[in-house]
Each structure stands twice: as structure tokens, then as C-alpha cells.
Design a protein around this motif. Sequence first.
Motif, short mmCIF file in Angstrom:
data_model
loop_
_atom_site.label_atom_id
_atom_site.label_comp_id
_atom_site.label_asym_id
_atom_site.label_seq_id
_atom_site.Cartn_x
_atom_site.Cartn_y
_atom_site.Cartn_z
N ASP A 7 0.81 -1.22 0.00
CA ASP A 7 0.00 0.00 0.00
C ASP A 7 0.84 1.27 0.00
O ASP A 7 0.35 2.34 -0.30
CB ASP A 7 -0.93 0.01 1.21
N ARG A 8 2.11 1.16 0.38
CA ARG A 8 2.97 2.35 0.44
C ARG A 8 4.28 2.08 -0.30
O ARG A 8 4.68 0.94 -0.48
CB ARG A 8 3.29 2.69 1.90
N VAL A 9 4.92 3.19 -0.67
CA VAL A 9 6.21 3.11 -1.34
C VAL A 9 7.14 4.09 -0.65
O VAL A 9 6.74 5.22 -0.36
CB VAL A 9 6.07 3.48 -2.84
N ILE A 10 8.35 3.68 -0.35
CA ILE A 10 9.34 4.66 0.10
C ILE A 10 10.40 4.81 -0.98
O ILE A 10 10.70 3.87 -1.72
CB ILE A 10 10.02 4.26 1.44
N TYR A 11 10.92 6.01 -1.08
CA TYR A 11 11.90 6.28 -2.12
C TYR A 11 12.79 7.44 -1.69
O TYR A 11 12.51 8.12 -0.69
CB TYR A 11 11.20 6.59 -3.44
N THR A 12 13.83 7.65 -2.45
CA THR A 12 14.76 8.75 -2.18
C THR A 12 14.49 9.87 -3.18
O THR A 12 14.34 9.61 -4.38
CB THR A 12 16.21 8.27 -2.35
N SER A 13 14.39 11.09 -2.68
CA SER A 13 14.14 12.23 -3.58
C SER A 13 15.13 13.35 -3.28
O SER A 13 15.52 13.56 -2.13
CB SER A 13 12.72 12.74 -3.39
N TYR A 14 15.52 14.06 -4.35
CA TYR A 14 16.43 15.21 -4.21
C TYR A 14 15.64 16.51 -4.17
O TYR A 14 16.12 17.55 -4.59
CB TYR A 14 17.42 15.23 -5.37
N GLU A 15 14.44 16.43 -3.65
CA GLU A 15 13.56 17.59 -3.66
C GLU A 15 14.20 18.81 -3.01
O GLU A 15 14.05 19.94 -3.48
CB GLU A 15 12.28 17.22 -2.92
N THR A 16 14.91 18.60 -1.91
CA THR A 16 15.52 19.73 -1.20
C THR A 16 16.95 19.99 -1.66
O THR A 16 17.62 20.84 -1.11
CB THR A 16 15.56 19.42 0.30
N GLY A 17 17.40 19.25 -2.64
CA GLY A 17 18.78 19.39 -3.07
C GLY A 17 19.66 18.29 -2.51
O GLY A 17 20.64 17.90 -3.12
N PHE A 18 19.28 17.78 -1.36
CA PHE A 18 19.98 16.65 -0.76
C PHE A 18 19.07 15.43 -0.80
O PHE A 18 17.86 15.55 -0.72
CB PHE A 18 20.32 16.94 0.70
N PRO A 19 19.65 14.26 -0.92
CA PRO A 19 18.77 13.08 -0.94
C PRO A 19 18.10 12.88 0.42
O PRO A 19 18.75 12.94 1.46
CB PRO A 19 19.72 11.93 -1.27
#
Lengths: 439, 382
Positions: free
Chosen positions: A217-229
Motif C-alpha cells: 500500500d505504500r512506497v518509500i523512495y529517495t528524492s532530491y527535492e531539497t537538493g539533498f537526498p
Amino acid sequence: MSAKRILTAIFLALASVLPAQAAPLRIEITEGVIEPLPVAVAPFIAETPDARQYAADIAKVVGQNLVGTGLFREIPQTAFISQITNFDAGVQYADWKAINAQALVTGAVSVASDGRIVVKFRLFDVFSEAPLGDGLQFVGDAATWRRMAHKVSDQVYSRITGEGGYFDSRVVYVAESGPKDARQKRIAIMDYDGANVQFLTDAASIVLAPRFSPQGDRVIYTSYETGFPAIYELNVNTVTRRRLDVPIDGMTFAPRFAPDGQTVVYSLAEGGNTDIYTLDLRTGASRRLTSSPSIETAPSYSPDGSRIVFESDRSGTQQLYVMGTDGSNPQRISFGPGRYGTPVWSPRGDLIAFTKQNEGRFHIGVMRTDGSEERLLTASFLDEGPTWAPNGRVLMFTRESAGAEGAPALYSVDISGRNLKRVPLNGPASDPAWSPLLP
Amino acid sequence: MTTGAYISATAHAVLILFLLFGGLLEWNRPPEVSVADVSVVTEEEFAALTRPETSPEVATDAVAPAAPPVEEAPPVTAPVEEAAPEVPEPAPQPEAAEADAPAAPLPEPAPQPETEVTETAPPVEAPPVADDRPEAPEEVAPAPAPRVAPEPAAPAPPQAEEAPVVVEETVPSPEPAEVVEEEQVAAAPPEATTEIVTEAEKPKELAPASSPRPKTRPERKPEPVRTAETPKPETPKPAAEPKPAAETPRDAVADALAAALAGDTAPEAPRAAPSGPPLTGGEREGFRVAVQECWVVDVGSQAANVTVTVGVEMNPDGTVAGGQVRQISASGGDGSAQRTAFEAARRAILRCQKGGYALPVEKYDQWRDIEMTFNPEGMRLK
């Protein structure tokens, strides 16, 4: 084996000399063949006029699913001697034996008054002249006809192979677009066979390594949204997301759920050192598991939640290690030439899949959880990031071709090393993660 | 000084000349004439020598009439059983699909009419190409192939089609002589290798230095040949006349004969079988090979960890009595894996029996009861 044969031969010779006539002839068979099992999928019967298209589509998907495993071969309908015209009528086994069908799938589809569709199927063991399990029916929304076809396929697969299926499952991955030096990446979700692609994030920031929760039901992932992972958790049904409460002064990545669904294990890079941590999603408490000056990352839980496999370069080269969930007693398990990475524990618990780099080539391989019986299944310019099908039978991974035009694509392979094939998708794709079987 | 130079120059010249032309003495030797014994044969003998091997004509007789047009089953009236059996509730499907109990219990399958639909042989004769292949070097690694079998088989040459595994209904041809040439499409057995070759094990070079070929021609389980193809125009014998066994080295013929004989003798099945000598190694091996050819092993599955022993009672015609295969024991794996392993073994025995296994009827007492152990240990992934 030859000694065994000799013994068997001696035994048989003795047995035949003995006067007792009741002794049966004993034969030992040690070599069979490995080939797809011929299966006949009879055209599904449309029991209401508006079900005709569904019947045709569902039977087609069932056939494709079975053939796609590499374990079955579908007998073309033009070879059928008898036709199934009534779902409840008896089966002319001789007609199906004559075309060498070892299993026969029959089905019927109808549209109920409320618009939902009803799918029924039966499975027959032709040479034993008996049904294989009971007939079953599924009722669902018309829009979910593909899932119903997958459910039928899962039933057929598991009744013949004795193992769980994997057709009614989904895969999250990173959908890529644009030139190689400026790729845009989005988290996408698809059926296991590449159908029904949907995007879960936009292309505003780079995303990496999506992983399913044990419930799917959920997914975790890494995002560079803030500039840092940083690590995010995304609800697949509502497509809402939140950033996980992990230390923000370092880079966090490579997250993966524990089998309980409430713990996340991840890597944190801080001051040039990378170590493995766990995060309790209920309390928000983080715990450090490794503390060596080397790089420890890519953790993956065993399905019973008792151990974690990870990669580390503490020995000087990148190798695989297994430790307790509290970080205790790390044991190195990979000893072959080359470098090992991205280990993933099989849902069956018996194998660990990994990426191996050796002599300029990349491989996807499997080994026992103690590191024995290593087998390499693929070889190419760049293969990496295996993920297990819910039944622990198939691996999906990323394969990237060489050169400026090279693009990543998703491939799957049976754990026997057979049936290597590309997942049909429209654009470049990488970093797949397989969901559990859907409820 | 000059004398030495002359001597040296002369000696070198002689040496060079010798090296250049000395060998010609060898080359100029007249080629040896090969001599072979010849003898005169009569036209009849020559015809007998060159007569193409034909498939057993007896098969035509035994099979052709037996393929009836698709027979209508007696109409099955679904007998409404007393109570619908409790069907195990399948996985709940909250939003997408719900599973319910089946609408009706499966009616008893209609009693099978006594159809004589013969198992036609899918893999037809390999083309001669396969025969003439040179011996492959010992250490040739098996090439990847879709089928893994104890006996390797080379891929079909481009001009030959792989034998269709699905064979259409056999139609007795009114003019057998006419059909022959068209129907005899060169076909090879399905390509097979002796072990699984993964991508990682394939050689890097796309073009191999030598083409790997099987060492010897694979021994295939001979099967009855398609009847439409068997008669040949030049075959002198009438179709119904069976060949004497001595003239038929191939097991296909023996099979067909056995099938035909079995068909004749079936009614008098319960005969007093003599307790004769035991089966020879060859007979036993032939039976073992016949079964193992149909034993499909899924090496990646849990069932590949199970060794299962099954028992069958045989009819004198080599078929399994009542189609019943019973499990005697199983070791390794869980219950589900053992069930799957048993079903695979049962399928192997029942599928390959076709018209009956080729076992000597005079030794029926020896093979009335058979216990077969299916042990996949050697095939397991390592």
C-alpha cells in the motif's frame, strides 16, 4: 550417482532372482526434461452477449501470463479437436490428449445486472482425466478485468506448479525521459507485465530507488527535492506523500521496509562515512546498526525479519554481509572474484539476489543465504538492482545499454537463468521493485 | 679469400636450390591408386540394398481407421449433486475482484467413448543433415536451447521445420501415393541441450570459432509415425502386411507392431502369464527412457527437491491399468511440493504410455507391478 546406479542395479538383479513373484519391477528415473508444459486455454465462453469482449481479452491475458513464465506453452486454438461450448459440460479428455495438452483451462464470463463481471474457470489435468482443484469464480468491476485474468492465472499457475503465483502484482520503478545527461525521473507504477502504467510523482526533482511496503500500500523512495537526498513515504492509493523523520544533516538513501511494515532500514552518509540505520515509523526513533569507517549500504531484511543482508567495502572490496537486526554478528557471505552489491533477500527466504561486477561485465546472480551455490543468471554491459517476484521465482532488474544512446530498461529472468526477457514499456525505466501479491 | 667466397657461395646456392626444389621429388611421386573390391550384384539385390527404409505399414492399417471424425460426446446432463461441496474461500479481494464459490459443482466428466485417437508422433524423422554431422569435440559446452534433456539435439537446420508438437487429426488419405511427397516436410526433433546455459555462462564471442554439434545422433524415443506420410509410392508391399520383426531394427516399428498386436490381443487380456525370465537390461532401459522423456522437471521449483516413488499396475498391452498411478512415498519438500512432484510423475507415466509401453508380453509377470522412483537430484540447480 554412478555408485547409486550400481547399487540399484545390484538390488534389482537380486530382486529379480528372488522367487517371490510379488516383488514389483523397480525403476529409478533420474533424468527428465526441462521444457514448457503444453497447456490448452479454451476460449472463454461469453454467457451474456455483452461479455464477449471480456471473455476474449481475459482468456488472452491468461494465456500470455502462463506462456510468459517460460514454464508453459500454449497450444494454438486452431489445433483444438473439440471445443468447449458449455462451461458445465464434461470434457472430452481424449480430444485434449490427442493434441498433447497436459492441462486444460476452461472459463466463462458474464456481466451481472449491476455491471460487474463474473469470471469462472476450471482447470483439468488431461492425462489423469480429472479436474485439478475446484472451479472458482471471481466477481469484480469491469475496469479490473485484467486483475481478474491475473487471478485466474495465479490459480492455474499455483495448482500446476505447487507454488504461489505472481501475476496479480505490481511493480514500481523510475520512469526516465529526456537526454542521458539531463534525465527527468518520475516514480511510476505498472502491472507486473508492463500494462497500466501510472505516474506517482512529477518530474520536478530526481527520484531514486522506490520500494514497496510488505502490504503493497505504500512506497518509500529517495528524492532530491531539497537538493539533498532524503527519504519519502508515498501512499499508493491516495498518492499523498510525506518526508520521513530522519536526520537532516546527512544524506539518507537506500531505504527498505522491514517485513513488519513499521520499520524502515536505510543508509546515512555523514562526513564521508556511510552506515546503516533503522527508523521506527511509529515512534520516529532512529537506531544505528553499523559503525565501521567503511561504506555500508543497500540493506535488505530476511522475510522472517531476523537478519539483514547488506553490502560493505570493509574488506577493501565491495562484498555482501549478513548481520542480526540489531547490527550484531556481521558475517561476510560473498567470496568470489569481483564486487558484489544491492543484495535482496528472496521472499521464500532461501536465496539472496545480488549485482556482481567482474571483468568489466555486470551480472545478476543468486546465492544461498550463507553465500554458497552462487549462480550468475545474466551478463551484460550494465545489469543491476534485482527485485524478487512475490513467489521468489523470478527476478526483475535494470539493464542499460552502452553508448550515448544507451538507455535503461527493465528485464526479468527466471531463477534458473532461463526466460530472460524485456518488460515491454514505452520509455526508459530503471530501479524496479516488485509488490507482494495483491489482496 | 676468393676461393673461400666461391665455396661459400656455391654451397649456399646448392642449399637454397635444395630447399626450393628438393621437395619436388616428394611431390612428384605419382598418387597412389586406390583399389577397391567390387562385386557384381543383381538388380534385385541392388534394389533390396537401396530400398528406402519405410515406416511400418502396419501402422497405417492400425491407425488410419481409428481416427474418427471428432466424436460428439454423449450430451452431458449436469447431475445436480446432493450438496455443493464447500469450496475453499479464495483470497479476498476488497476492491477489485471477489471470489465466490463456484456456481455449480463440476459434473462428472462424461464417460469417455472408446476413441482410438492415436498419439501421433510429433517429432518426425530428423532430416539426413543431422546424421552426417562430424563428431563434436569432447568439451564442447552446450549451447542455450529451449529444451533441456538427457540427450542433446541440434537446432533444426534452416531448411527443416521443427516438428510440430501439435499434430492435427490424422486423415486417411484416399490416394496415399499422392500425399507422400508433399507431406514429408523435413522436420527435426525439438532443439535440446543437456544443461541450462544462462546468459552469464554464454561465451562472450558472438561468433564461435567452431560450431558446437552434438557428439552423436541423439537417441530419440521412436514413436509411431504419421500415417499420412508412411506409404511410399515405390513401396512394393501392400499396406496391411506387417514386416517381420527381424527386418525392423528401429523401435518405431516395434512400437507400432506392439500397438497393433496389443489392439488384437486386448480382449483376451487376462491370460495366464508365465513367470518367465527377468527383463533384460535393454528392455528395462528402454522402459526407463520412455518414461523419462515425458518427465518434465521444473528445476527452479520446490518440487525439484522432492524424490517421489509411485506404483502402477500394468495391463498386458503395456498400458497402465485403469490409468491409476498411486504414490508410495515422497521425501523432501513440503506437502505442496510433494503433491506437485507426484503429479509430474503421474503425467510422465500416463502421457508416454500412448498405445502401451514396449514391454515383452511373455514376461508380463515380471512387470505387472512397477515401482518407479523419480529422483531429480541430479537435475537440481547448482
